[in-house]
Design a protein around this motif. Structure first.
Motif, mmCIF file in Angstrom:
data_model
loop_
_atom_site.group_PDB
_atom_site.id
_atom_site.type_symbol
_atom_site.label_atom_id
_atom_site.label_comp_id
_atom_site.label_asym_id
_atom_site.label_seq_id
_atom_site.Cartn_x
_atom_site.Cartn_y
_atom_site.Cartn_z
ATOM 1 N N ARG A 1 51.508 39.334 37.654
ATOM 2 C CA ARG A 1 51.653 39.937 36.317
ATOM 3 C C ARG A 1 51.680 41.469 36.396
ATOM 4 N NH1 ARG A 1 48.008 35.298 35.188
ATOM 5 N NH2 ARG A 1 46.660 36.488 36.556
ATOM 6 N N ILE A 2 50.679 42.048 37.078
ATOM 7 C CA ILE A 2 50.575 43.516 37.082
ATOM 8 C C ILE A 2 51.641 44.124 37.991
ATOM 9 C CG2 ILE A 2 49.073 45.478 37.626
ATOM 10 C CD1 ILE A 2 46.673 43.565 36.904
ATOM 11 N N ASP B 1 55.401 39.064 48.511
ATOM 12 C CA ASP B 1 54.527 38.096 47.844
ATOM 13 C C ASP B 1 54.800 36.757 48.541
ATOM 14 O OD1 ASP B 1 53.225 37.894 44.673
ATOM 15 O OD2 ASP B 1 53.771 36.017 45.677
ATOM 16 N N THR C 1 45.140 49.620 42.861
ATOM 17 C CA THR C 1 44.395 49.325 41.624
ATOM 18 C C THR C 1 43.962 47.857 41.621
ATOM 19 O OG1 THR C 1 46.436 48.804 40.415
ATOM 20 C CG2 THR C 1 45.593 51.057 40.203
ATOM 21 N N ASP D 1 41.834 53.294 42.427
ATOM 22 C CA ASP D 1 40.944 53.008 41.297
ATOM 23 C C ASP D 1 39.786 52.125 41.743
ATOM 24 O OD1 ASP D 1 40.311 53.042 38.442
ATOM 25 O OD2 ASP D 1 40.874 50.911 38.439
HETATM 26 P P1 NAD Z 1 48.364 37.669 39.507
HETATM 27 O O1 NAD Z 1 47.642 36.449 39.972
HETATM 28 O O2 NAD Z 1 49.317 37.564 38.364
HETATM 29 O O3 NAD Z 1 49.147 38.346 40.742
HETATM 30 C C1 NAD Z 1 48.702 38.351 42.059
HETATM 31 C C2 NAD Z 1 49.936 38.178 42.960
HETATM 32 O O4 NAD Z 1 49.537 38.389 44.317
HETATM 33 C C3 NAD Z 1 50.550 36.762 42.882
HETATM 34 O O5 NAD Z 1 51.939 36.860 42.629
HETATM 35 C C4 NAD Z 1 50.268 36.154 44.251
HETATM 36 O O6 NAD Z 1 51.272 35.251 44.678
HETATM 37 C C5 NAD Z 1 50.238 37.425 45.115
HETATM 38 N N1 NAD Z 1 49.556 37.254 46.398
HETATM 39 C C6 NAD Z 1 48.508 36.471 46.730
HETATM 40 N N2 NAD Z 1 48.208 36.606 48.030
HETATM 41 C C7 NAD Z 1 49.088 37.518 48.548
HETATM 42 C C8 NAD Z 1 49.293 38.080 49.836
HETATM 43 N N3 NAD Z 1 48.530 37.726 50.876
HETATM 44 N N4 NAD Z 1 50.292 38.979 49.990
HETATM 45 C C9 NAD Z 1 51.091 39.336 48.967
HETATM 46 N N5 NAD Z 1 50.941 38.819 47.711
HETATM 47 C C10 NAD Z 1 49.944 37.931 47.508
HETATM 48 O O7 NAD Z 1 47.223 38.730 39.175
HETATM 49 P P2 NAD Z 1 47.326 40.047 38.265
HETATM 50 O O8 NAD Z 1 46.947 39.730 36.869
HETATM 51 O O9 NAD Z 1 48.623 40.718 38.535
HETATM 52 O O10 NAD Z 1 46.131 40.895 38.904
HETATM 53 C C11 NAD Z 1 46.172 41.282 40.271
HETATM 54 C C12 NAD Z 1 44.827 41.811 40.730
HETATM 55 O O11 NAD Z 1 44.593 43.080 40.154
HETATM 56 C C13 NAD Z 1 43.623 40.974 40.290
HETATM 57 O O12 NAD Z 1 43.361 39.918 41.212
HETATM 58 C C14 NAD Z 1 42.504 41.972 40.245
HETATM 59 O O13 NAD Z 1 41.746 41.921 41.447
HETATM 60 C C15 NAD Z 1 43.205 43.315 40.140
HETATM 61 N N6 NAD Z 1 42.881 44.008 38.879
HETATM 62 C C16 NAD Z 1 42.255 45.216 38.935
HETATM 63 C C17 NAD Z 1 41.964 45.894 37.750
HETATM 64 C C18 NAD Z 1 41.283 47.230 37.759
HETATM 65 O O14 NAD Z 1 40.552 47.522 36.830
HETATM 66 N N7 NAD Z 1 41.516 48.076 38.730
HETATM 67 C C19 NAD Z 1 42.300 45.327 36.518
HETATM 68 C C20 NAD Z 1 42.944 44.117 36.503
HETATM 69 C C21 NAD Z 1 43.239 43.453 37.700
#
Ligand code: NAD
Length: 322
Positions: free
Chosen positions: A160-161, A181, A240, A266
């Protein structure tokens, strides 16, 4: 019978209002800070809470589930990441665990872009320089940075992010997008002209590398000395997601030795501590785990965590069950 909810630290009002609106008795931890695991266990033991709303700073393992007791149905995490919770232990006890995906995607992507721009345009350094009274007049070579437009962004983790950051990069700044990914996304490639590559290729070809993977055993230290050695000397690393994905001491060395040009973080390997030397580096932009911290988004996260609790306590499957 009235149901009782425990919240491990004060969260924005919309979440508390939603729970109280259901007639639940809501107890918020009185401590102004993170509860240690021992304090959390004491706070839960024998109290018969029906649900716990917890934070990413709470380490939730089997001992915590045991303290919460069999009548507790759900631990609702106030975060999208859930590396702080032992999901296997939850499964064994039949405990529902939820997170808050989606509502913070835009905000975290914005913060990521703020960091990309801050690193490239040396915003933090320039701000400190100006406030210190060092600005004596325009100069042709003062604080030269790097352009972002037209450069190559490498997104590690296109969820998502990561995909939202790629959207801003491609549509807003005309950047080329590479991504890595486990799951390729043909539709995304078509829409953004993005290229799916393996991690070494991404590291070698990107000008900006942005990390968006969850913290898992497989992603701990995904970026370390070997990976910095593959990056361009002019590259910037932006993280982040979660601190332990990057070997922070190796990052400090890479920044000191000019293996890469800059970094923007971050999140940190041992939050809230920073690796020795990191805070002294002018080519690192540092924010204190605030990527989702806007009034709007933190309110939505609180509402979503509350909704997950309400759904569980009313006998339905919560929308963000893990
Ligand atoms: P998400 O589950 O939508 O996306 C994660 C992606 O990473 C997925 O597409 C997954 O297939 C991929 N992935 C998994 N293992 C991998 C690997 N070994 N190599 C490459 N890609 C891989 O999650 P999201 O909502 O996008 O959030 C991502 C992360 O951001 C969260 O898990 C969280 O830890 C972090 N986050 C941090 C903050 C902050 O305040 N800094 C805020 C929100 C989220």
């Amino acid at each position: 019978m009235q149901q009782h909810i425990f919240i491990t630290r004060r969260i924005p009002e919309p979440g508390i209002r939603a729970l109280e609106g259901k007639g639940y008795n809501v107890t918020v931890s009185g401590k102004d800070g993170v509860l240690t695991k021992e304090e959390l266990i004491v706070a839960l033991k024998g109290k018969s809470y029906d649900a716990v709303l917890c934070l990413l700073t709470d380490k939730i393992d089997d001992a915590v589930f045991e303290a919460a007791g069999a009548q507790c149905k759900i631990f609702a995490n106030y975060a999208v990441g859930f590396d702080n919770i032992n999901l296997d232990a939850a499964k064994q006890r039949g405990m529902t665990v939820t997170n808050t995906p989606g509502v913070l995607t835009n905000t975290v992507a914005e913060h990521t872009f703020a960091l990309i721009l801050a690193a490239a345009h040396r915003i933090a350094e320039a701000d400190a320089y100006t406030r210190a009274g060092n600005y004596k007049g325009w100069a042709p070579m003062l604080l030269l940075g790097s352009d972002v437009s037209g450069k190559t962004l490498g997104v590690v983790g296109l969820g998502r992010i990561g995909s939202r950051v790629a959207h801003h990069a491609a549509k807003g700044f005309g950047m080329k997008v590479l991504y890595y990914d486990p799951k390729p996304n043909a539709e995304f490639e078509k829409e953004y002209g993005a290229r799916y590559v393996d991690l070494p290729t991404l590291l070698k070809e990107s000008d900006f590398i942005s990390i968006h993977v969850p913290l898992l055993p497989a992603t701990k230290y995904l970026i370390g000395t070997n990976e910095f050695a593959m990056m361009k000397k002019t590259a910037y690393l932006v993280n982040t997601s979660r601190g332990p994905i990057v070997d922070e001491q190796a990052l400090v060395r890479a920044l000191k030795e000019g293996m890469i040009k800059g970094a923007a973080l971050d999140v940190y390997e041992n939050e809230p501590s920073l690796a020795p030397g990191l805070a002294d580096l002018p080519n690192a932009v540092l924010t204190p785990h605030i990527a989702s911290a806007t009034e709007e988004t933190r309110g939505k996260m609180a509402e979503l965590a509350a909704l997950n609790i309400i759904e569980a306590l009313e006998g339905r499957v919560p929308p963000n069950k893990l």
